[in-house]
Design a protein around this motif. Structure first.
Motif, PDB file in Angstrom:
ATOM      1  N   ARG A   9       5.246  -5.946   2.852  1.00 54.94           N
ATOM      2  CA  ARG A   9       4.781  -4.600   3.198  1.00 54.94           C
ATOM      3  C   ARG A   9       3.499  -4.223   2.452  1.00 54.94           C
ATOM      4  O   ARG A   9       3.074  -3.071   2.476  1.00 54.94           O
ATOM      5  CB  ARG A   9       5.897  -3.594   2.880  1.00 54.94           C
ATOM      6  N   GLU A  10       2.915  -5.202   1.744  1.00 58.02           N
ATOM      7  CA  GLU A  10       1.670  -5.031   1.002  1.00 58.02           C
ATOM      8  C   GLU A  10       1.800  -3.986  -0.104  1.00 58.02           C
ATOM      9  O   GLU A  10       0.826  -3.350  -0.504  1.00 58.02           O
ATOM     10  CB  GLU A  10       0.505  -4.678   1.948  1.00 58.02           C
ATOM     11  N   ARG A  11       3.005  -3.835  -0.625  1.00 58.49           N
ATOM     12  CA  ARG A  11       3.234  -2.959  -1.767  1.00 58.49           C
ATOM     13  C   ARG A  11       3.190  -3.808  -3.040  1.00 58.49           C
ATOM     14  O   ARG A  11       4.177  -4.042  -3.715  1.00 58.49           O
ATOM     15  CB  ARG A  11       4.580  -2.245  -1.614  1.00 58.49           C
ATOM     16  N   TYR A  12       1.984  -4.298  -3.334  1.00 55.53           N
ATOM     17  CA  TYR A  12       1.811  -5.299  -4.383  1.00 55.53           C
ATOM     18  C   TYR A  12       2.093  -4.744  -5.781  1.00 55.53           C
ATOM     19  O   TYR A  12       2.634  -5.454  -6.637  1.00 55.53           O
ATOM     20  CB  TYR A  12       0.399  -5.883  -4.322  1.00 55.53           C
ATOM     21  N   ALA A  25      -3.811 -10.334  -4.678  1.00 52.96           N
ATOM     22  CA  ALA A  25      -4.009  -9.279  -3.679  1.00 52.96           C
ATOM     23  C   ALA A  25      -4.571  -8.009  -4.314  1.00 52.96           C
ATOM     24  O   ALA A  25      -5.467  -7.361  -3.765  1.00 52.96           O
ATOM     25  CB  ALA A  25      -2.686  -8.977  -2.980  1.00 52.96           C
ATOM     26  N   LEU A  26      -4.084  -7.649  -5.501  1.00 52.81           N
ATOM     27  CA  LEU A  26      -4.542  -6.434  -6.169  1.00 52.81           C
ATOM     28  C   LEU A  26      -5.983  -6.546  -6.660  1.00 52.81           C
ATOM     29  O   LEU A  26      -6.694  -5.547  -6.780  1.00 52.81           O
ATOM     30  CB  LEU A  26      -3.614  -6.102  -7.340  1.00 52.81           C
ATOM     31  N   SER A  27      -6.410  -7.794  -6.927  1.00 49.86           N
ATOM     32  CA  SER A  27      -7.784  -7.992  -7.393  1.00 49.86           C
ATOM     33  C   SER A  27      -8.786  -8.049  -6.248  1.00 49.86           C
ATOM     34  O   SER A  27      -9.982  -8.223  -6.447  1.00 49.86           O
ATOM     35  CB  SER A  27      -7.877  -9.281  -8.213  1.00 49.86           C
ATOM     36  N   GLY A  28      -8.276  -7.926  -5.008  1.00 54.82           N
ATOM     37  CA  GLY A  28      -9.168  -7.891  -3.844  1.00 54.82           C
ATOM     38  C   GLY A  28      -9.254  -9.187  -3.104  1.00 54.82           C
ATOM     39  O   GLY A  28      -9.905  -9.275  -2.057  1.00 54.82           O
TER      40      GLY A  28
END
Length: 420
Positions: A34-37, A67-70
């Motif tokens: 769900r991209e809730r990293y 993912a959080l780092s882009g």
């Protein structure tokens, strides 16, 4: 919306059983989908606190941080709860999936005995991949004489002497629930029981059952019992029963888990299924959270308490975890005498920590230095018993929720160990 409900249900279960690593990993995977990293990363940290160095959790943490780092998230390994996704990244609706096409494409390539999200009739049975034939015997389990005696009386004795059992109007039908503090060898005992019977051993965790699709979890429960029946005589071992068979009275808002519990009850009921040759063993740290219907006659109608390892068991556990490592001057009897109150998992942690201390010294000197008593004592100074919180809960249950005498064995143990 159904997928979100499944995640909510799992989070609720995780609140009740935070130590179940397999369940937390399942939650992490769903959060990543769900991209809730950020939420997933927080759960990764908690998981690593319970089991440092777990490779699966570390891989999931890498995906989150990437993912959080882009960056683009690294592709997931095959997940037991991975739904098909649309181009926008949202979960694809299950009714749109072409099961017939999936059967043609998959063919005989799929090896697991059941794959989540795919109906079991489309999956090639490969029982050998999941059903084991252990050579372990109860004699190989160090100490724990009382537990072995109870296993022999309630399960092994009737199976070895069916005519005598019939004469006394008893049998080994139903299930047996092993309960006690975490990390004390319940799974090990279940495997030894299978070896003692010369039976197949089929261990099941909650992630082998739970699925995000409506009805799939129930199908998985049915598939598991069908495989056990095909491989009879078979010991079907259900780990973390409290997480799977939680009290339905506490799950009014969770229709998904209520139906899973109902399916489990149906499969274990001798009136609806013939489980001849299938011996169902369960393990739980919190039997007081198990649905009362699962503990009725014909299901998990017998319970055996598995406490902290005794002196002989501690010596055996320490020997097991040091057996393939370079050691010198290790006095197992002395160590066993000074580790009262530690669980089997704690003792394994002591051995690992002592190994790391000796290895660090060896790397500094450039020569292999065996693990000695000084290393083990230093490790013991760093490690505290991990079962304190469990005994607090158990004491409350004995004091305030033992009206029917279900936990008299636990009460006796607490008095003997001066924990009550």
């Amino acid at each position: 919306m159904a997928d979100d409900q499944v995640l909510t249900d799992m989070l609720t279960m995780l609140d009740r059983s935070p130590e179940v690593l397999a369940l937390r990993v399942c939650v992490i995977e769903l959060l990543i989908e769900r991209e809730r990293y950020a939420d997933a990363l927080a759960h990764c940290g908690t998981a690593l606190g319970h089991e440092p160095g777990n490779t699966q959790v570390l891989a999931l943490m890498t995906r989150c941080t990437t993912a959080l780092s882009g960056g683009a998230p690294t592709p997931a390994a095959t997940s037991v709860a991975a739904p098909a996704t649309s181009a926008s990244g949202s979960a694809a609706a299950q009714p749109d999936f072409d099961w017939a096409a999936a059967e043609d494409e998959v063919g005989d390539i799929i090896e697991p005995a059941f794959v989540h999200g795919v109906p079991t009739e489309f999956v090639t049975d490969d029982d050998a991949a999941t059903v084991e034939r252990p050579t372990l015997r109860l004699a190989d389990v160090g100490g724990m004489a009382e537990v072995k005696q109870q296993l022999d009386l309630t399960l092994l004795g009737p199976l070895r002497n069916p005519e005598l059992a019939a004469a006394f109007g008893t049998s080994a039908r139903g299930g047996l629930l092993l309960y006690g503090p975490p990390g004390c060898g319940k799974t090990f005992l279940a495997s030894a029981v299978a070896g003692e019977l010369g039976a197949n051993f089929y261990p099941i965790e909650i992630t082998d059952i739970l699925d995000i699709y409506t009805g799939a979890s129930e199908r998985n429960v049915h598939s598991i019992f069908e495989m056990a029946r095909r491989n009879a005589p078979c010991v079907l071992f259900l780990d973390e029963v409290d997480a799977l068979g939680h009290k339905r009275s506490q799950m009014q808002a969770s229709t998904t888990m209520r139906t899973v519990v109902n399916q489990l009850l149906t499969e274990m009921d001798s009136a609806t299924h013939s489980n001849e040759g299938v011996f169902v063993l369960g393990a739980t740290n919190h039997p007081w959270d198990v649905d009362v219907a699962l503990r009725r006659p014909g299901r998990f109608d017998r319970m055996i308490f598995v406490g902290l390892p005794d002196l002989a068991a501690r010596s055996s556990i320490l020997h097991y975890h040091l057996r393939d490592r370079p050691v010198a001057g290790i006095d197992l009897n002395a160590l066993a005498a000074h580790t009262d109150g530690l669980s089997g998992a704690d003792l394994a942690h002591v051995c690992t920590t002592a190994t790391q201390l000796a290895m660090a010294d060896s790397m500094r000197s450039g020569e292999v230095r065996p693990i000695g008593m000084a290393d083990v004592r230093a490790a013991l100074a760093q490690i505290r018993p991990s079962t304190g919180a469990w005994f607090e809960s158990a004491r409350n249950v004995v004091e305030f929720a033992n009206g029917d005498g279900s936990y008299d064995e636990l009460a006796t143990y607490l008095r003997r160990m001066k924990r009550r």
